[in-house]
Motif scaffolding. Structure first.
Motif, PDB file in Angstrom:
ATOM      1  N   VAL A  25       0.419   3.612  -3.095  1.00  0.00           N
ATOM      2  CA  VAL A  25       1.002   4.889  -3.496  1.00  0.00           C
ATOM      3  C   VAL A  25       0.192   5.448  -4.656  1.00  0.00           C
ATOM      4  O   VAL A  25       0.155   4.865  -5.741  1.00  0.00           O
ATOM      5  N   GLY A  26      -0.492   6.568  -4.426  1.00  0.00           N
ATOM      6  CA  GLY A  26      -1.291   7.203  -5.474  1.00  0.00           C
ATOM      7  C   GLY A  26      -2.764   7.224  -5.124  1.00  0.00           C
ATOM      8  O   GLY A  26      -3.372   6.175  -4.863  1.00  0.00           O
ATOM      9  N   CYS A  27      -3.351   8.433  -5.148  1.00  0.00           N
ATOM     10  CA  CYS A  27      -4.746   8.618  -4.751  1.00  0.00           C
ATOM     11  C   CYS A  27      -5.628   8.839  -5.974  1.00  0.00           C
ATOM     12  O   CYS A  27      -6.528   9.666  -5.962  1.00  0.00           O
ATOM     13  N   GLY A  28      -5.361   8.075  -7.044  1.00  0.00           N
ATOM     14  CA  GLY A  28      -6.227   8.095  -8.211  1.00  0.00           C
ATOM     15  C   GLY A  28      -7.290   7.019  -8.101  1.00  0.00           C
ATOM     16  O   GLY A  28      -7.506   6.425  -7.036  1.00  0.00           O
ATOM     17  N   VAL A  29      -7.945   6.738  -9.224  1.00  0.00           N
ATOM     18  CA  VAL A  29      -9.035   5.755  -9.225  1.00  0.00           C
ATOM     19  C   VAL A  29      -8.540   4.394  -8.765  1.00  0.00           C
ATOM     20  O   VAL A  29      -9.114   3.774  -7.847  1.00  0.00           O
ATOM     21  N   ALA A  30      -7.460   3.888  -9.375  1.00  0.00           N
ATOM     22  CA  ALA A  30      -6.969   2.554  -9.027  1.00  0.00           C
ATOM     23  C   ALA A  30      -6.477   2.507  -7.586  1.00  0.00           C
ATOM     24  O   ALA A  30      -6.739   1.537  -6.858  1.00  0.00           O
ATOM     25  N   GLY A  31      -5.765   3.550  -7.149  1.00  0.00           N
ATOM     26  CA  GLY A  31      -5.228   3.553  -5.801  1.00  0.00           C
ATOM     27  C   GLY A  31      -6.309   3.568  -4.735  1.00  0.00           C
ATOM     28  O   GLY A  31      -6.262   2.794  -3.769  1.00  0.00           O
ATOM     29  N   MET A  32      -7.281   4.452  -4.887  1.00  0.00           N
ATOM     30  CA  MET A  32      -8.355   4.509  -3.887  1.00  0.00           C
ATOM     31  C   MET A  32      -9.186   3.234  -3.894  1.00  0.00           C
ATOM     32  O   MET A  32      -9.595   2.746  -2.830  1.00  0.00           O
TER      33      MET A  32
ATOM     34  N   ASP B  54       4.159  -5.088   4.372  1.00  0.00           N
ATOM     35  CA  ASP B  54       4.190  -6.427   3.785  1.00  0.00           C
ATOM     36  C   ASP B  54       4.059  -6.369   2.266  1.00  0.00           C
ATOM     37  O   ASP B  54       4.553  -7.259   1.560  1.00  0.00           O
ATOM     38  N   LEU B  55       3.381  -5.333   1.765  1.00  0.00           N
ATOM     39  CA  LEU B  55       3.149  -5.193   0.332  1.00  0.00           C
ATOM     40  C   LEU B  55       3.028  -3.707   0.008  1.00  0.00           C
ATOM     41  O   LEU B  55       2.422  -2.950   0.773  1.00  0.00           O
ATOM     42  N   VAL B  56       3.620  -3.310  -1.124  1.00  0.00           N
ATOM     43  CA  VAL B  56       3.485  -1.940  -1.618  1.00  0.00           C
ATOM     44  C   VAL B  56       2.840  -1.992  -2.997  1.00  0.00           C
ATOM     45  O   VAL B  56       3.310  -2.714  -3.882  1.00  0.00           O
ATOM     46  N   ILE B  57       1.763  -1.231  -3.167  1.00  0.00           N
ATOM     47  CA  ILE B  57       1.040  -1.178  -4.440  1.00  0.00           C
ATOM     48  C   ILE B  57       1.303   0.180  -5.077  1.00  0.00           C
ATOM     49  O   ILE B  57       0.974   1.223  -4.504  1.00  0.00           O
ATOM     50  N   ALA B  58       1.917   0.173  -6.243  1.00  0.00           N
ATOM     51  CA  ALA B  58       2.195   1.404  -6.981  1.00  0.00           C
ATOM     52  C   ALA B  58       1.019   1.699  -7.897  1.00  0.00           C
ATOM     53  O   ALA B  58       0.787   0.980  -8.873  1.00  0.00           O
ATOM     54  N   ALA B  59       0.284   2.751  -7.571  1.00  0.00           N
ATOM     55  CA  ALA B  59      -0.868   3.173  -8.367  1.00  0.00           C
ATOM     56  C   ALA B  59      -0.714   4.654  -8.692  1.00  0.00           C
ATOM     57  O   ALA B  59      -1.682   5.418  -8.647  1.00  0.00           O
TER      58      ALA B  59
ATOM     59  N   ARG C 171       6.591   7.094 -10.789  1.00  0.00           N
ATOM     60  CA  ARG C 171       7.971   7.183 -10.324  1.00  0.00           C
ATOM     61  C   ARG C 171       8.441   5.862  -9.736  1.00  0.00           C
ATOM     62  O   ARG C 171       9.597   5.464  -9.911  1.00  0.00           O
ATOM     63  N   LEU C 172       7.547   5.176  -9.036  1.00  0.00           N
ATOM     64  CA  LEU C 172       7.922   3.873  -8.476  1.00  0.00           C
ATOM     65  C   LEU C 172       8.243   2.866  -9.582  1.00  0.00           C
ATOM     66  O   LEU C 172       9.134   2.036  -9.427  1.00  0.00           O
TER      67      LEU C 172
ATOM     68  N   GLY D  23      -3.215  -0.353 -12.441  1.00  0.00           N
ATOM     69  CA  GLY D  23      -3.750   0.796 -13.155  1.00  0.00           C
ATOM     70  C   GLY D  23      -2.813   1.262 -14.254  1.00  0.00           C
ATOM     71  O   GLY D  23      -2.083   0.470 -14.855  1.00  0.00           O
ATOM     72  N   ASP D  24      -2.820   2.569 -14.514  1.00  0.00           N
ATOM     73  CA  ASP D  24      -2.006   3.107 -15.598  1.00  0.00           C
ATOM     74  C   ASP D  24      -0.516   2.918 -15.360  1.00  0.00           C
ATOM     75  O   ASP D  24       0.268   2.924 -16.306  1.00  0.00           O
ATOM     76  N   ALA D  25      -0.092   2.766 -14.121  1.00  0.00           N
ATOM     77  CA  ALA D  25       1.319   2.508 -13.851  1.00  0.00           C
ATOM     78  C   ALA D  25       1.764   1.195 -14.470  1.00  0.00           C
ATOM     79  O   ALA D  25       2.924   1.033 -14.854  1.00  0.00           O
TER      80      ALA D  25
END
Length: 395
Positions: A6-13, A147-152, A158-159, A287-289
């Motif tokens: 979740v999130g299309c920033g640096v860490a997410g991508m 199986d896994l959700v990554i909050a980035a 919000r997550l 990341g920042d989250a």
């Protein structure tokens, strides 16, 4: 595994690419209809470049960015306050200043070739079944199970609020406005240069290469100010500000004079994220989250890149155990920089006299003492870490 990021920033991508290259089925969910970079420029350290190397993207970024060999910070009298050199760590070491849009494009363009599915306009607002998470978006759409959700999803995640409701992420009282400009004569090549008026005013120039559109060599200029003054700056007349800035830093006049309209600037605010555990069941924050902090040490994007690569390397069939190992390792690194950033920030961004007094009387002399330059260089390069650095991430 089927994994949501979740999130299309640096860490997410970076996480999406790293995991897809490991053979996982990755879905990247982004709230904006058209993903875009936020901000002006950033400095990639040897630690972040090592992570990009593992993603197979370092050469592209180095080619399109600008080599930075030192950080030079002076007061209005020209006295050297901050002098950090990459060569004090390794003779051939350097950082890369890069336009945020350039880094965004390199990461984003690297998603499709490895099979990442990108879904835009998806604002995740909730989830069901923590054992096999299904994500719910603002329109009532369902995504999963995973199986896994990554909050980035950044420092205002919000997550994170849903998963760790007791986490704290207050805004820093100081932020910055940023803008890009041409550096026709290469005056600022090779150095992140800063000027300080005590700690109430800080400005800097970072070379960032040619940018995504090519053309002239660019720099990112930033001006630090309290968050409460940002609206006034961005909605006001810049003539008085230009005169003040040029008087403080005459060498930067050719840069400053390019800013005739406040619309050239973008605002940047920062949060001090204090979260405890980064994970909850089959969810993990990166990341920042997970560890957002002030930009004083210039490590935010680098930490997010390292999170992504290390998580992909550590992830095994036992997901909770893998996440625990990832978190334990990363907190020995990111937590150290969070601590130092909280300690250093008032010395460079604050009102009053105490912060700059401590900086000038204690911090600056310590950084010049025997061994101090080498320690300062390790901090700058992002390589200072409690515990062992994973082999794949060694610069």
């Amino acid at each position: 595994m089927r994994i949501a990021v979740v999130g299309c920033g640096v860490a997410g991508m970076a996480a999406a690419r790293a995991l897809a290259r490991k053979g996982h089925a990755v879905v990247l969910l982004e709230a904006f209809q058209q993903p875009r970079p936020l901000g002006s420029g950033l400095l990639l350290q040897p630690s972040g470049l090592a992570a990009l190397r593992q993603l197979g993207l370092d050469a592209q970024v180095i080619e399109r960015g600008a080599r930075v060999e030192r950080l030079d910070g002076r007061d209005l009298r020209g006295r050297l306050i901050m002098d950090m050199r990459y060569a004090d760590w390794r003779p051939d070491a350097f950082g890369i200043g890069v336009h945020r849009a350039t880094l965004f494009d390199v990461l984003h363009d690297g998603l499709e070739p490895v099979g990442v599915e990108v879904r835009t306009g998806i604002e995740v607002t909730g989830f069901e079944d923590p054992a096999a998470p299904v994500l719910i978006d603002a329109a009532g759409g369902r995504h999963g199970p995973f199986d896994l959700v990554i909050a980035a999803d950044g420092s205002a995640s919000r997550l994170r609020d849903l998963l760790r409701p007791n986490a704290r992420a207050p805004l820093y009282p100081w932020g910055a406005v940023w803008a890009n400009a041409r550096d026709q004569d290469g005056t600022f090549a090779g150095s992140l240069s800063q000027r300080y008026d005590r700690a109430s005013t800080m400005m800097g120039v970072l070379p960032i290469g040619r940018g995504p559109a090519g053309g002239a060599e660019l720099v990112s200029f930033f001006w630090s100010l309290p968050v409460t003054q940002m609206d006034g700056f961005l909605g006001g007349d810049l003539s008085e500000w230009r005169a003040r800035a040029v008087a403080m830093w005459p060498q930067a006049a050719p840069i400053i004079e390019q800013f005739q309209d406040p619309a050239a600037f973008s605002r940047a605010t920062y949060r001090d994220v204090q979260i405890g555990r980064w994970s909850q069941g089959r969810f993990v924050l990166i990341g920042d989250a997970a560890h957002g902090t002030s930009p004083q040490l210039g490590q935010g994007a680098n930490m997010g890149l390292i999170d992504a690569v290390e998580l992909a390397d550590r992830l095994g069939d036992d997901i909770p155990r893998s996440i625990r190992g990832f978190q334990a390792s990363r907190r020995r690194h990111a937590g150290l920089y969070q601590f130092m950033s909280r300690w250093l920030t008032p010395m460079f961004q604050s009102g009053g006299w105490l912060g700059p007094f401590v900086r000038d009387v204690f911090f600056t002399p310590m950084s010049k003492a025997p061994g101090g330059r080498q320690m300062a260089a390790r901090v700058l390069t992002g390589t200072l870490r409690l515990g062992r650095t994973p082999k794949a991430l060694r610069p």
